[in-house]
Design an enzyme around this catalytic site. Structure first.
Site, PDB file in Angstrom:
ATOM      1  N   ASP A  43       0.821  -1.220   0.000  1.00 56.00           N
ATOM      2  CA  ASP A  43       0.000   0.000   0.000  1.00 56.00           C
ATOM      3  C   ASP A  43       0.854   1.269   0.000  1.00 56.00           C
ATOM      4  O   ASP A  43       0.706   2.132   0.876  1.00 56.00           O
ATOM      5  CB  ASP A  43      -0.941   0.025   1.207  1.00 56.00           C
ATOM      6  N   GLU A 212     -11.673  -1.824  -3.573  1.00 54.06           N
ATOM      7  CA  GLU A 212     -11.141  -1.038  -2.460  1.00 54.06           C
ATOM      8  C   GLU A 212     -10.040  -0.102  -2.942  1.00 54.06           C
ATOM      9  O   GLU A 212      -9.770   0.008  -4.132  1.00 54.06           O
ATOM     10  CB  GLU A 212     -10.606  -1.968  -1.368  1.00 54.06           C
TER      11      GLU A 212
END
Length: 324
Positions: A43, A212
Site C-alpha cells: 500500500d 477497495e
C-alpha cells in the site's frame, strides 16, 4: 534498456502508437520500472519534497518510511509513529495502521491512514500532520471517520483529493458496499460540517464485493477514480488488479471506457497480473516532473510472493490512463 531511457523513448511516441499499448491481454501490461534497495512494501503512497527527496510511506511498523533521491534506489528511514496513539487499540489489537495517504497542503504534510483488522469493518480513518514529513515529526489528530460491524461500508484505504475550486474530498472503502466519498473541511482535515453526505462511487452489487483502495485525480477536465479489484494479501494467489473510471463531477457517476457504471461492477483495466508480477494494487498516483506515476505493490512470483514496490508512468493521450 535503462529505466530512464525507456521512459524518455515512450514519452515521445505518437498518440496512435500509444493507443496500441492499451492492454488487450495480460501479457500486454508493462513491467514495473527499475527500483532497488528496500522495496518490500504494501500500500505505498509517495510524495516529492521541495528539495527533491521522495518520501514513500507504506503499511506496517506504524507506517514505514522509505526515502529516495532518484526514484530508483530506496532505503528505510524509520516509521511515522513511535508510540501508537491510544485510540488505535479501539480498532486494532495490533495497534498498527494501514494504507497511508500522504500529500502536501497548506504548508504541511498530511497523512490519512486506516486502523482496522483483516476482514473487519470495525475501522477508523485517522489523520496526522507534519511540517517535514519525516519520522517522529508527525502529530496525530485523531479519527476522521469510522465504521462499525453494523455499517454497510468500511472506513479504510483513505485518499485525499483537493479540487480546483478549493474543495477537499476524501474517498475510502473496502468491500461491503464499496467505495465512498465525504467532503473534508480544509481547516481541520476532518469532515465538513456543512455537507455530511456519504456518497457512493464504486461497488460490486453482484458476485464478489472486492473493490477497495480508491485514488482520485483530475486530468483534462475529467475526474478519474482508480481502485483495486479482487483479492490482495495472498502472495502468489492474490488476484488484485487496478481499474479506472471517469466522471464529469468529482462525486460521480464514474463510468469505464465502455460506459459501464463503477457502481455496477464497471472499471477499465490499468494493470493486472503478468509474469512474475502478481496482483498489482494498493495504488496511488503522484504527479512528478516527468509525468504521472502509478505507485503500487505487487507480489513477486519469483520470490515466494513477497510484496514489492512497483512504479510506472501513465500516458493520458487517449483520454484514459495507460501504464508504461
Amino acid at each position: 534498456m535503462s529505466r530512464t531511457t525507456r521512459r524518455r523513448t515512450l514519452a515521445v511516441l505518437p498518440a496512435a502508437l500509444l493507443l496500441a499499448l492499451v492492454p488487450g491481454s495480460a501479457s500486454a501490461y508493462p513491467n514495473p520500472g527499475t527500483v532497488t534497495g528496500d522495496i518490500v512494501v504494501h500500500d505505498p503512497s509517495m510524495v516529492r519534497t521541495s528539495s527533491g527527496q521522495y518520501l514513500l510511506y507504506s503499511t506496517g511498523d506504524k507506517l514505514q518510511l522509505r526515502t529516495s533521491t532518484d526514484r530508483t534506489a530506496f532505503g528505510r528511514s524509520g516509521s511515522a509513529f513511535g508510540t501508537p496513539p491510544g485510540w488505535w487499540k479501539n480498532y486494532s489489537s495490533a495497534s498498527d495502521p494501514w494504507a497511508p495517504d500522504i500529500s502536501f497542503h497548506g504548508g504541511k504534510y498530511l497523512m490519512y491512514y486506516a486502523v482496522s483488522s483483516f476482514g473487519s469493518n470495525t475501522s477508523a480513518i485517522g489523520l496526522a500532520g507534519s511540517t517535514t514529513g519525516q519520522p517522529g515529526s508527525w502529530t496525530d489528530y485523531g479519527t476522521v471517520y469510522t465504521s462499525s460491524s453494523s455499517s454497510d461500508y468500511n472506513a479504510i484505504d483513505p485518499n485525499l483529493f483537493v479540487d480546483d475550486d478549493g474543495k477537499w474530498w476524501l474517498s475510502f472503502g473496502s468491500w461491503w458496499t464499496g467505495i465512498k466519498m465525504i467532503r473534508i473541511d480544509p481547516a481541520s482535515g476532518k469532515q465538513y460540517a456543512g455537507d455530511t453526505a456519504r456518497r457512493s462511487l464504486a461497488s460490486r452489487p453482484t458476485g464478489t464485493k472486492a473493490v477497495e483502495a480508491p485514488t482520485v485525480v483530475k486530468r483534462n477536465g475529467y475526474y478519474y477514480l482508480f481502485a483495486s479489484y479482487d483479492t490482495c494479501c495472498a502472495g502468489t494467489s492474490s488476484t488484485y488488479k487496478v481499474k479506472v473510471g471517469r466522471a464529469a463531477s468529482v462525486t460521480g457517476p464514474y463510468k469505464d471506457r465502455n460506459g459501464v457504471s463503477m457502481l455496477s461492477n464497471g472499471g477499465t483495466p490499468v494493470l493486472e497480473s503478468h509474469g512474475r508480477y502478481i496482483g498489482p494494487g494498493g495504488q496511488s498516483v503522484l504527479a512528478d516532473s516527468d509525468g504521472d506515476l502509478l505507485v503500487y505493490h505487487y507480489y513477486d512470483g519469483q520470490d515466494n510472493g513477497t510484496p514489492k514496490l512497483g512504479v510506472n508512468l501513465l500516458n493520458w493521450s487517449s483520454g484514459w490512463p495507460v501504464a508504461y
